[in-house]
Design a protein around this motif. Structure first.
Motif, PDB file in Angstrom:
ATOM      1  N   ALA A  93       0.829  -1.203   0.000  1.00 39.19           N
ATOM      2  CA  ALA A  93       0.000   0.000   0.000  1.00 39.19           C
ATOM      3  C   ALA A  93       0.867   1.258   0.000  1.00 39.19           C
ATOM      4  O   ALA A  93       0.493   2.274  -0.604  1.00 39.19           O
ATOM      5  N   PHE A  94       2.011   1.201   0.663  1.00 39.70           N
ATOM      6  CA  PHE A  94       2.926   2.348   0.691  1.00 39.70           C
ATOM      7  C   PHE A  94       3.404   2.688  -0.720  1.00 39.70           C
ATOM      8  O   PHE A  94       3.367   3.843  -1.145  1.00 39.70           O
ATOM      9  N   PHE A  95       3.854   1.677  -1.461  1.00 36.45           N
ATOM     10  CA  PHE A  95       4.346   1.923  -2.814  1.00 36.45           C
ATOM     11  C   PHE A  95       3.223   2.293  -3.768  1.00 36.45           C
ATOM     12  O   PHE A  95       3.420   3.079  -4.692  1.00 36.45           O
ATOM     13  N   GLU A  96       2.035   1.745  -3.559  1.00 33.59           N
ATOM     14  CA  GLU A  96       0.890   2.157  -4.374  1.00 33.59           C
ATOM     15  C   GLU A  96       0.519   3.605  -4.087  1.00 33.59           C
ATOM     16  O   GLU A  96       0.066   4.326  -4.977  1.00 33.59           O
ATOM     17  N   GLY A  97       0.694   4.046  -2.852  1.00 35.73           N
ATOM     18  CA  GLY A  97       0.457   5.448  -2.518  1.00 35.73           C
ATOM     19  C   GLY A  97       1.437   6.370  -3.217  1.00 35.73           C
ATOM     20  O   GLY A  97       1.062   7.440  -3.702  1.00 35.73           O
ATOM     21  N   ILE A  98       2.701   5.964  -3.273  1.00 29.64           N
ATOM     22  CA  ILE A  98       3.704   6.746  -3.999  1.00 29.64           C
ATOM     23  C   ILE A  98       3.355   6.796  -5.486  1.00 29.64           C
ATOM     24  O   ILE A  98       3.451   7.846  -6.124  1.00 29.64           O
ATOM     25  N   GLU A  99       2.948   5.660  -6.037  1.00 36.00           N
ATOM     26  CA  GLU A  99       2.550   5.617  -7.444  1.00 36.00           C
ATOM     27  C   GLU A  99       1.379   6.554  -7.702  1.00 36.00           C
ATOM     28  O   GLU A  99       1.376   7.312  -8.681  1.00 36.00           O
ATOM     29  N   ASP A 100       0.388   6.522  -6.838  1.00 41.48           N
ATOM     30  CA  ASP A 100      -0.790   7.380  -7.008  1.00 41.48           C
ATOM     31  C   ASP A 100      -0.405   8.853  -6.940  1.00 41.48           C
ATOM     32  O   ASP A 100      -0.909   9.667  -7.716  1.00 41.48           O
ATOM     33  N   LEU A 101       0.488   9.201  -6.034  1.00 45.20           N
ATOM     34  CA  LEU A 101       0.922  10.586  -5.906  1.00 45.20           C
ATOM     35  C   LEU A 101       1.564  11.076  -7.201  1.00 45.20           C
ATOM     36  O   LEU A 101       1.226  12.139  -7.716  1.00 45.20           O
ATOM     37  N   PHE A 102       2.485  10.285  -7.735  1.00 41.79           N
ATOM     38  CA  PHE A 102       3.199  10.735  -8.929  1.00 41.79           C
ATOM     39  C   PHE A 102       2.325  10.691 -10.173  1.00 41.79           C
ATOM     40  O   PHE A 102       2.315  11.635 -10.963  1.00 41.79           O
ATOM     41  N   VAL A 103       1.573   9.629 -10.365  1.00 43.40           N
ATOM     42  CA  VAL A 103       0.804   9.469 -11.597  1.00 43.40           C
ATOM     43  C   VAL A 103      -0.392  10.411 -11.638  1.00 43.40           C
ATOM     44  O   VAL A 103      -0.649  11.059 -12.654  1.00 43.40           O
ATOM     45  N   ASN A 104      -1.131  10.507 -10.546  1.00 40.53           N
ATOM     46  CA  ASN A 104      -2.383  11.260 -10.571  1.00 40.53           C
ATOM     47  C   ASN A 104      -2.259  12.707 -10.109  1.00 40.53           C
ATOM     48  O   ASN A 104      -3.169  13.495 -10.367  1.00 40.53           O
ATOM     49  N   VAL A 105      -1.171  13.064  -9.442  1.00 38.68           N
ATOM     50  CA  VAL A 105      -1.060  14.426  -8.916  1.00 38.68           C
ATOM     51  C   VAL A 105       0.091  15.184  -9.574  1.00 38.68           C
ATOM     52  O   VAL A 105      -0.115  16.212 -10.203  1.00 38.68           O
ATOM     53  N   LEU A 106       1.302  14.685  -9.412  1.00 34.88           N
ATOM     54  CA  LEU A 106       2.477  15.446  -9.841  1.00 34.88           C
ATOM     55  C   LEU A 106       2.651  15.483 -11.359  1.00 34.88           C
ATOM     56  O   LEU A 106       3.149  16.474 -11.895  1.00 34.88           O
ATOM     57  N   PHE A 107       2.295  14.413 -12.060  1.00 33.32           N
ATOM     58  CA  PHE A 107       2.462  14.382 -13.511  1.00 33.32           C
ATOM     59  C   PHE A 107       1.191  14.734 -14.271  1.00 33.32           C
ATOM     60  O   PHE A 107       1.159  14.661 -15.499  1.00 33.32           O
TER      61      PHE A 107
END
Length: 73
Positions: A3-17
């Motif tokens: 879940a931690f790594f999926e949270g990082i993925e969600d942050l970068f894919v859906n927010v930062l990029f």
């Protein structure tokens, strides 16, 4: 941990990029590559600054240019 790594993925894919996804689907090549051109200009300015600093140090002759080899050779 997953879940931690999926949270990082969600942050970068859906927010930062997200702004980059908007630029990717534009019809104009020039507008879509504006960010790339900004990075190219920053790189060119940095290179000119670096070369000017090298010339300043070269003109002051601060570098030791004596022709000597290392002691182990």
């Amino acid at each position: 941990m997953k879940a931690f790594f999926e949270g990082i993925e969600d942050l970068f894919v859906n927010v930062l990029f997200a702004p980059l996804d908007f630029l990717r689907f534009m019809d104009s090549w020039w507008l879509a590559n504006t960010l790339n051109w900004i990075f190219v200009i920053i790189g060119m300015v940095a290179m000119v600054y670096w070369l000017k600093q090298l010339k300043i140090f070269n003109d002051r002759e601060e570098e030791d240019k004596s022709v000597t080899s290392h002691s182990y050779l």
